[in-house]
Every structure is written in structure tokens, then in C-alpha cells.
Write an enzyme that holds these catalytic residues in place. Structure first.
Site, PDB file in Angstrom:
ATOM      1  N   SER A 140      -7.682  -5.291  -5.125  1.00 62.09           N
ATOM      2  CA  SER A 140      -8.758  -5.875  -4.318  1.00 62.09           C
ATOM      3  C   SER A 140     -10.100  -5.804  -5.056  1.00 62.09           C
ATOM      4  O   SER A 140     -10.250  -5.053  -6.027  1.00 62.09           O
ATOM      5  CB  SER A 140      -8.875  -5.130  -2.982  1.00 62.09           C
ATOM      6  OG  SER A 140      -9.508  -3.880  -3.166  1.00 62.09           O
ATOM      7  N   THR A 141     -11.076  -6.546  -4.522  1.00 61.79           N
ATOM      8  CA  THR A 141     -12.424  -6.508  -5.115  1.00 61.79           C
ATOM      9  C   THR A 141     -13.027  -5.108  -4.951  1.00 61.79           C
ATOM     10  O   THR A 141     -13.975  -4.756  -5.645  1.00 61.79           O
ATOM     11  CB  THR A 141     -13.349  -7.550  -4.438  1.00 61.79           C
ATOM     12  OG1 THR A 141     -13.138  -7.504  -3.015  1.00 61.79           O
ATOM     13  CG2 THR A 141     -13.057  -8.945  -4.911  1.00 61.79           C
TER      14      THR A 141
ATOM     15  N   ASN B 155     -11.102  -2.295  -5.218  1.00 64.79           N
ATOM     16  CA  ASN B 155     -10.308  -1.302  -5.961  1.00 64.79           C
ATOM     17  C   ASN B 155     -10.953  -0.885  -7.297  1.00 64.79           C
ATOM     18  O   ASN B 155     -10.524   0.104  -7.897  1.00 64.79           O
ATOM     19  CB  ASN B 155      -8.872  -1.787  -6.190  1.00 64.79           C
ATOM     20  CG  ASN B 155      -8.015  -1.777  -4.934  1.00 64.79           C
ATOM     21  OD1 ASN B 155      -7.119  -2.598  -4.763  1.00 64.79           O
ATOM     22  ND2 ASN B 155      -8.263  -0.849  -4.035  1.00 64.79           N
TER      23      ASN B 155
ATOM     24  N   ARG C  26       2.357  -4.824   6.055  1.00 65.80           N
ATOM     25  CA  ARG C  26       1.613  -3.788   5.329  1.00 65.80           C
ATOM     26  C   ARG C  26       2.429  -2.500   5.338  1.00 65.80           C
ATOM     27  O   ARG C  26       2.856  -2.026   6.392  1.00 65.80           O
ATOM     28  CB  ARG C  26       0.250  -3.502   5.951  1.00 65.80           C
ATOM     29  CG  ARG C  26      -0.483  -2.420   5.133  1.00 65.80           C
ATOM     30  CD  ARG C  26      -1.906  -2.153   5.584  1.00 65.80           C
ATOM     31  NE  ARG C  26      -2.558  -1.264   4.606  1.00 65.80           N
ATOM     32  CZ  ARG C  26      -3.836  -1.296   4.271  1.00 65.80           C
ATOM     33  NH1 ARG C  26      -4.619  -2.177   4.839  1.00 65.80           N
ATOM     34  NH2 ARG C  26      -4.332  -0.463   3.374  1.00 65.80           N
TER      35      ARG C  26
ATOM     36  N   HIS D 145       1.948   3.539  -9.289  1.00 66.49           N
ATOM     37  CA  HIS D 145       1.746   2.105  -9.514  1.00 66.49           C
ATOM     38  C   HIS D 145       2.895   1.507 -10.332  1.00 66.49           C
ATOM     39  O   HIS D 145       3.290   0.363 -10.092  1.00 66.49           O
ATOM     40  CB  HIS D 145       0.392   1.846 -10.184  1.00 66.49           C
ATOM     41  CG  HIS D 145      -0.754   2.208  -9.282  1.00 66.49           C
ATOM     42  ND1 HIS D 145      -0.907   1.666  -8.025  1.00 66.49           N
ATOM     43  CD2 HIS D 145      -1.767   3.098  -9.425  1.00 66.49           C
ATOM     44  CE1 HIS D 145      -1.979   2.176  -7.442  1.00 66.49           C
ATOM     45  NE2 HIS D 145      -2.522   3.069  -8.271  1.00 66.49           N
TER      46      HIS D 145
ATOM     47  N   ASP E  49       0.828  -1.214   0.000  1.00 72.46           N
ATOM     48  CA  ASP E  49       0.000   0.000   0.000  1.00 72.46           C
ATOM     49  C   ASP E  49       0.864   1.266   0.000  1.00 72.46           C
ATOM     50  O   ASP E  49       1.961   1.284   0.557  1.00 72.46           O
ATOM     51  CB  ASP E  49      -0.912  -0.025   1.239  1.00 72.46           C
ATOM     52  CG  ASP E  49      -2.018   1.012   1.133  1.00 72.46           C
ATOM     53  OD1 ASP E  49      -2.394   1.383   0.009  1.00 72.46           O
ATOM     54  OD2 ASP E  49      -2.508   1.452   2.186  1.00 72.46           O
TER      55      ASP E  49
ATOM     56  N   GLU F  52       1.538 -13.130  12.200  1.00 71.77           N
ATOM     57  CA  GLU F  52       2.133 -11.971  12.870  1.00 71.77           C
ATOM     58  C   GLU F  52       1.973 -10.785  11.932  1.00 71.77           C
ATOM     59  O   GLU F  52       2.153 -10.916  10.714  1.00 71.77           O
ATOM     60  CB  GLU F  52       3.626 -12.216  13.145  1.00 71.77           C
ATOM     61  CG  GLU F  52       3.882 -13.330  14.138  1.00 71.77           C
ATOM     62  CD  GLU F  52       3.298 -13.047  15.524  1.00 71.77           C
ATOM     63  OE1 GLU F  52       3.320 -11.881  15.963  1.00 71.77           O
ATOM     64  OE2 GLU F  52       2.810 -14.010  16.158  1.00 71.77           O
TER      65      GLU F  52
HETATM   66  C1  IPE Z   1      -5.319  -2.558  -0.034  1.00 70.00           C
HETATM   67  O1  IPE Z   1      -5.042  -1.224  -0.179  1.00 70.00           O
HETATM   68  C2  IPE Z   1      -5.346  -3.234  -1.372  1.00 70.00           C
HETATM   69  C3  IPE Z   1      -4.056  -3.373  -2.021  1.00 70.00           C
HETATM   70  C4  IPE Z   1      -2.899  -3.074  -1.522  1.00 70.00           C
HETATM   71  C5  IPE Z   1      -4.110  -3.956  -3.339  1.00 70.00           C
HETATM   72  P1  IPE Z   1      -6.202  -0.132  -0.295  1.00 70.00           P
HETATM   73  O2  IPE Z   1      -5.536   1.169  -0.491  1.00 70.00           O
HETATM   74  O3  IPE Z   1      -7.202  -0.531  -1.304  1.00 70.00           O
HETATM   75  O4  IPE Z   1      -6.886  -0.225   1.146  1.00 70.00           O
HETATM   76  P2  IPE Z   1      -7.732   0.857   1.938  1.00 70.00           P
HETATM   77  O5  IPE Z   1      -8.800   1.346   1.003  1.00 70.00           O
HETATM   78  O6  IPE Z   1      -6.814   1.947   2.338  1.00 70.00           O
HETATM   79  O7  IPE Z   1      -8.263   0.128   3.122  1.00 70.00           O
HETATM   80  C1  IPE Z   2      -1.754   0.206  -3.278  1.00 77.81           C
HETATM   81  O1  IPE Z   2      -1.455   1.552  -3.309  1.00 77.81           O
HETATM   82  C2  IPE Z   2      -1.970  -0.377  -4.652  1.00 77.81           C
HETATM   83  C3  IPE Z   2      -3.366  -0.701  -4.949  1.00 77.81           C
HETATM   84  C4  IPE Z   2      -4.376  -0.608  -4.124  1.00 77.81           C
HETATM   85  C5  IPE Z   2      -3.650  -1.182  -6.292  1.00 77.81           C
HETATM   86  P1  IPE Z   2      -2.597   2.629  -3.292  1.00 77.81           P
HETATM   87  O2  IPE Z   2      -2.980   2.958  -4.681  1.00 77.81           O
HETATM   88  O3  IPE Z   2      -3.729   2.222  -2.413  1.00 77.81           O
HETATM   89  O4  IPE Z   2      -1.858   3.866  -2.658  1.00 77.81           O
HETATM   90  P2  IPE Z   2      -2.455   4.910  -1.637  1.00 77.81           P
HETATM   91  O5  IPE Z   2      -2.892   4.136  -0.430  1.00 77.81           O
HETATM   92  O6  IPE Z   2      -3.599   5.580  -2.314  1.00 77.81           O
HETATM   93  O7  IPE Z   2      -1.323   5.818  -1.336  1.00 77.81           O
HETATM   94 MG    MG Z   3      -4.085   2.501  -0.414  1.00 80.53          MG
END
Ligand code: IPE
Ligand code: IPE
Ligand code: MG
Length: 256
Positions: A91-92, A94, A204, A63, A46, A223
Site C-alpha cells: 500500500s501507499t 506500507n 481479507r 513475506h 494480510d 461482499e
Molecule cells: C493492508 O495491510 C495492505 C496489504 C495487505 C498490502 P496492512 O497491514 O498494511 O494494513 P493495516 O495497517 O493493518 O491497516
Molecule cells: C501483509 O502482511 C503484507 C503487506 C502489508 C506487504 P503484513 O506484513 O501486514 O502482516 P502483519 O499484519 O504485520 O501480520
Molecule cells: Mg498487516
């Protein structure tokens, strides 16, 4: 009399010089991985978007940087002796993101499949709902899995993945196979990762302290390790720090 050294054993031989080196930063880490029983690391990658925004770049470039880092961290995790890696790629939930960002992520995945087919030690498994993804991409994921089946290191890529969705899918799969009573064992044997041990360690990045629907079933006794770093800046030395922290944890699994 000069004795001939076997090919590759002579320190000056090009076979030694060009032998693929397993790069580790700290020689102690592979032993710590082994002795702490760390077999499976799962990464919630993330922070790509914030990494880009803080540099006045479009989120899509975050990305791309994240995809590059993913390759480095997977390779490093393999080098230190971890046997299974799972990454949360999409994720589902996203799909709620702007179309332009979703398309950029799909394009990165498509490009990665080409590179992945050239890997020689990785067995790929895409975990998630494949029915609702572009059939062309879905077919490519299946071919890559077939091509790489049986290799020594497993990489699970969670794509269009949701932990709750996975549990529902597992229950439906069991019912379709004639099951009339659900048990923990039945769910464990029907989740996407049924042939892997549960993750020992979930890392994470991105300074968020939640699971976001990742491996809901499998994480019962994992953990958890949270890093303040955004994913593109999470480096092999940060993996080392997480491994050292893991080795100090006392896992009790409900015992004493
Ligand atoms: C979790 O990150 C999904 C991935 C890393 C692919 P998100 O950015 O989607 O999670 P939230 O929305 O902050 O919980
Ligand atoms: C995680 O990074 C990648 C995916 C969820 C695909 P993010 O795109 O969620 O990055 P932030 O959390 O918005 O910074
Ligand atoms: Mg994120």
C-alpha cells in the site's frame, strides 16, 4: 478391426496423462462460482508478519511465505472459474515500515516479475502510483503488462496502491483530459481498474476487520469476507468456504 482413437482421446495416451489438469478440490465449486455470478475476487493478503513472528522467524520470511501462497491462491481462483483477481501487495502507507522489510518486499516483487513472464494465461495489470517507485522496477511492470495484454484471466496487483490516492489520480486524469465536471461515470472510467467489473467479493485474511485503503471506489457493493487465518495459511479450501458463503449472500444493491 481396431479403430484408432484420436491423439489424446485414448485414456492410456500420454497426452491425457500429462494434460495440464485444472485442480479443484470440490467439483461443485466451479458451478457455484458460475451460478452465483462471482467474476471478481479481491484479496487483502494480510498477516505475513504475524505468521512469521509467531514462529520466531523474521517478518521478511513471512513475506516470502506469503508470496508463495499468493501464487497458489491466484492459480486456484483461476481454476475454479473466477475471471478477475485483484491482490493487495503493497500500500501507499506500507513505506512507513522498516527499510529492511520494504527492501525484502521489493526484492520478492522483482523475482516474481521473472516468473510471471513465463505464465501463459494471465494478463497482468499493476494498479497504483507508478511514479514514485524505482524506475527500473516500474519499467519491468510496464513490460510485463505489454507482454501479457489480452489474455483470458486478469490479475491486478495493487502495488504502491491507495484507494484515496487512486480517486485523486482519477480526478486529475479526467481534468487533464479537459473534463470540467466530475461524475461517478467519469471517476469509474478513470480508476486503474476501469476495464474490470467491481469486485464481487473482497476477502481479507489476518483477523483484521477493515479495508485499509483498498479499492475504496470499487468496493461500494462488494461482499466482504474476513478470515482469522494469517495469509500464508489461507488455503484453497478456505477460498471454497468463502465462495460458498458468497453464494448464500443476498445482494440487493439498494433494492428490495
Ligand atoms: C493492508 O495491510 C495492505 C496489504 C495487505 C498490502 P496492512 O497491514 O498494511 O494494513 P493495516 O495497517 O493493518 O491497516
Ligand atoms: C501483509 O502482511 C503484507 C503487506 C502489508 C506487504 P503484513 O506484513 O501486514 O502482516 P502483519 O499484519 O504485520 O501480520
Ligand atoms: Mg498487516
Amino acid at each position: 478391426m481396431t479403430r484408432e482413437l484420436p491423439r489424446g482421446k485414448d485414456p492410456g495416451s500420454p497426452f491425457v496423462m500429462f494434460k495440464k489438469k485444472k485442480r479443484v478440490l470440490n467439483e461443485d465449486i466451479p458451478e457455484i462460482v458460475r451460478s452465483s455470478g462471482l467474476r471478481h475476487i479481491a484479496y487483502i493478503m494480510d498477516g505475513n508478519g504475524r505468521w512469521a513472528t509467531s514462529r520466531s522467524l523474521p517478518r521478511e520470511l513471512g513475506h516470502s511465505a506469503g508470496a508463495k501462497n499468493f501464487k497458489e491462491i491466484v492459480r486456484y481462483s483461476k481454476n475454479i472459474g473466477v475471471r478477475y483477481v485483484t491482490v493487495y501487495a503493497f500500500s501507499t502507507e506500507n513505506w512507513k515500515r522498516p527499510q529492511r522489510e520494504v527492501s525484502a518486499i521489493m526484492k520478492l516483487l522483482d523475482q516474481y516479475i521473472d516468473e510471471a513472464s513465463l505464465e501463459d494465461e494471465i494478463e497482468f495489470l499493476f494498479i497504483g502510483d507508478r511514479e514514485n517507485v524505482d524506475p527500473r522496477i516500474a519499467e519491468r511492470l510496464t513490460s510485463l503488462e505489454k507482454l501479457t495484454a489480452g489474455r483470458s484471466f486478469r490479475l491486478n496487483i495493487a502495488f504502491n496502491y491507495g484507494g484515496r490516492d487512486e480517486i485523486v489520480h482519477a480526478v486529475n486524469k479526467a481534468i487533464s483530459a479537459g473534463c470540467t465536471e466530475i461524475s461517478e461515470k467519469i471517476i469509474s472510467s478513470n480508476v486503474y481498474t476501469c476495464d474490470c467489473p467491481d469486485p464481487d467479493l473482497i476477502i481479507r485474511t489476518g483477523a483484521e476487520y477493515r479495508i485499509s485503503n483498498f479499492l475504496m471506489w470499487q468496493s461500494a457493493y462488494s461482499e466482504l469476507y474476513f478470515s482469522e487465518k494469517m495469509w500464508p495459511e489461507f488455503k484453497p479450501q478456505d477460498v471454497d468456504s468463502a465462495v460458498i458463503e458468497f453464494s448464500k449472500r443476498k445482494r440487493r444493491f439498494g433494492g428490495v
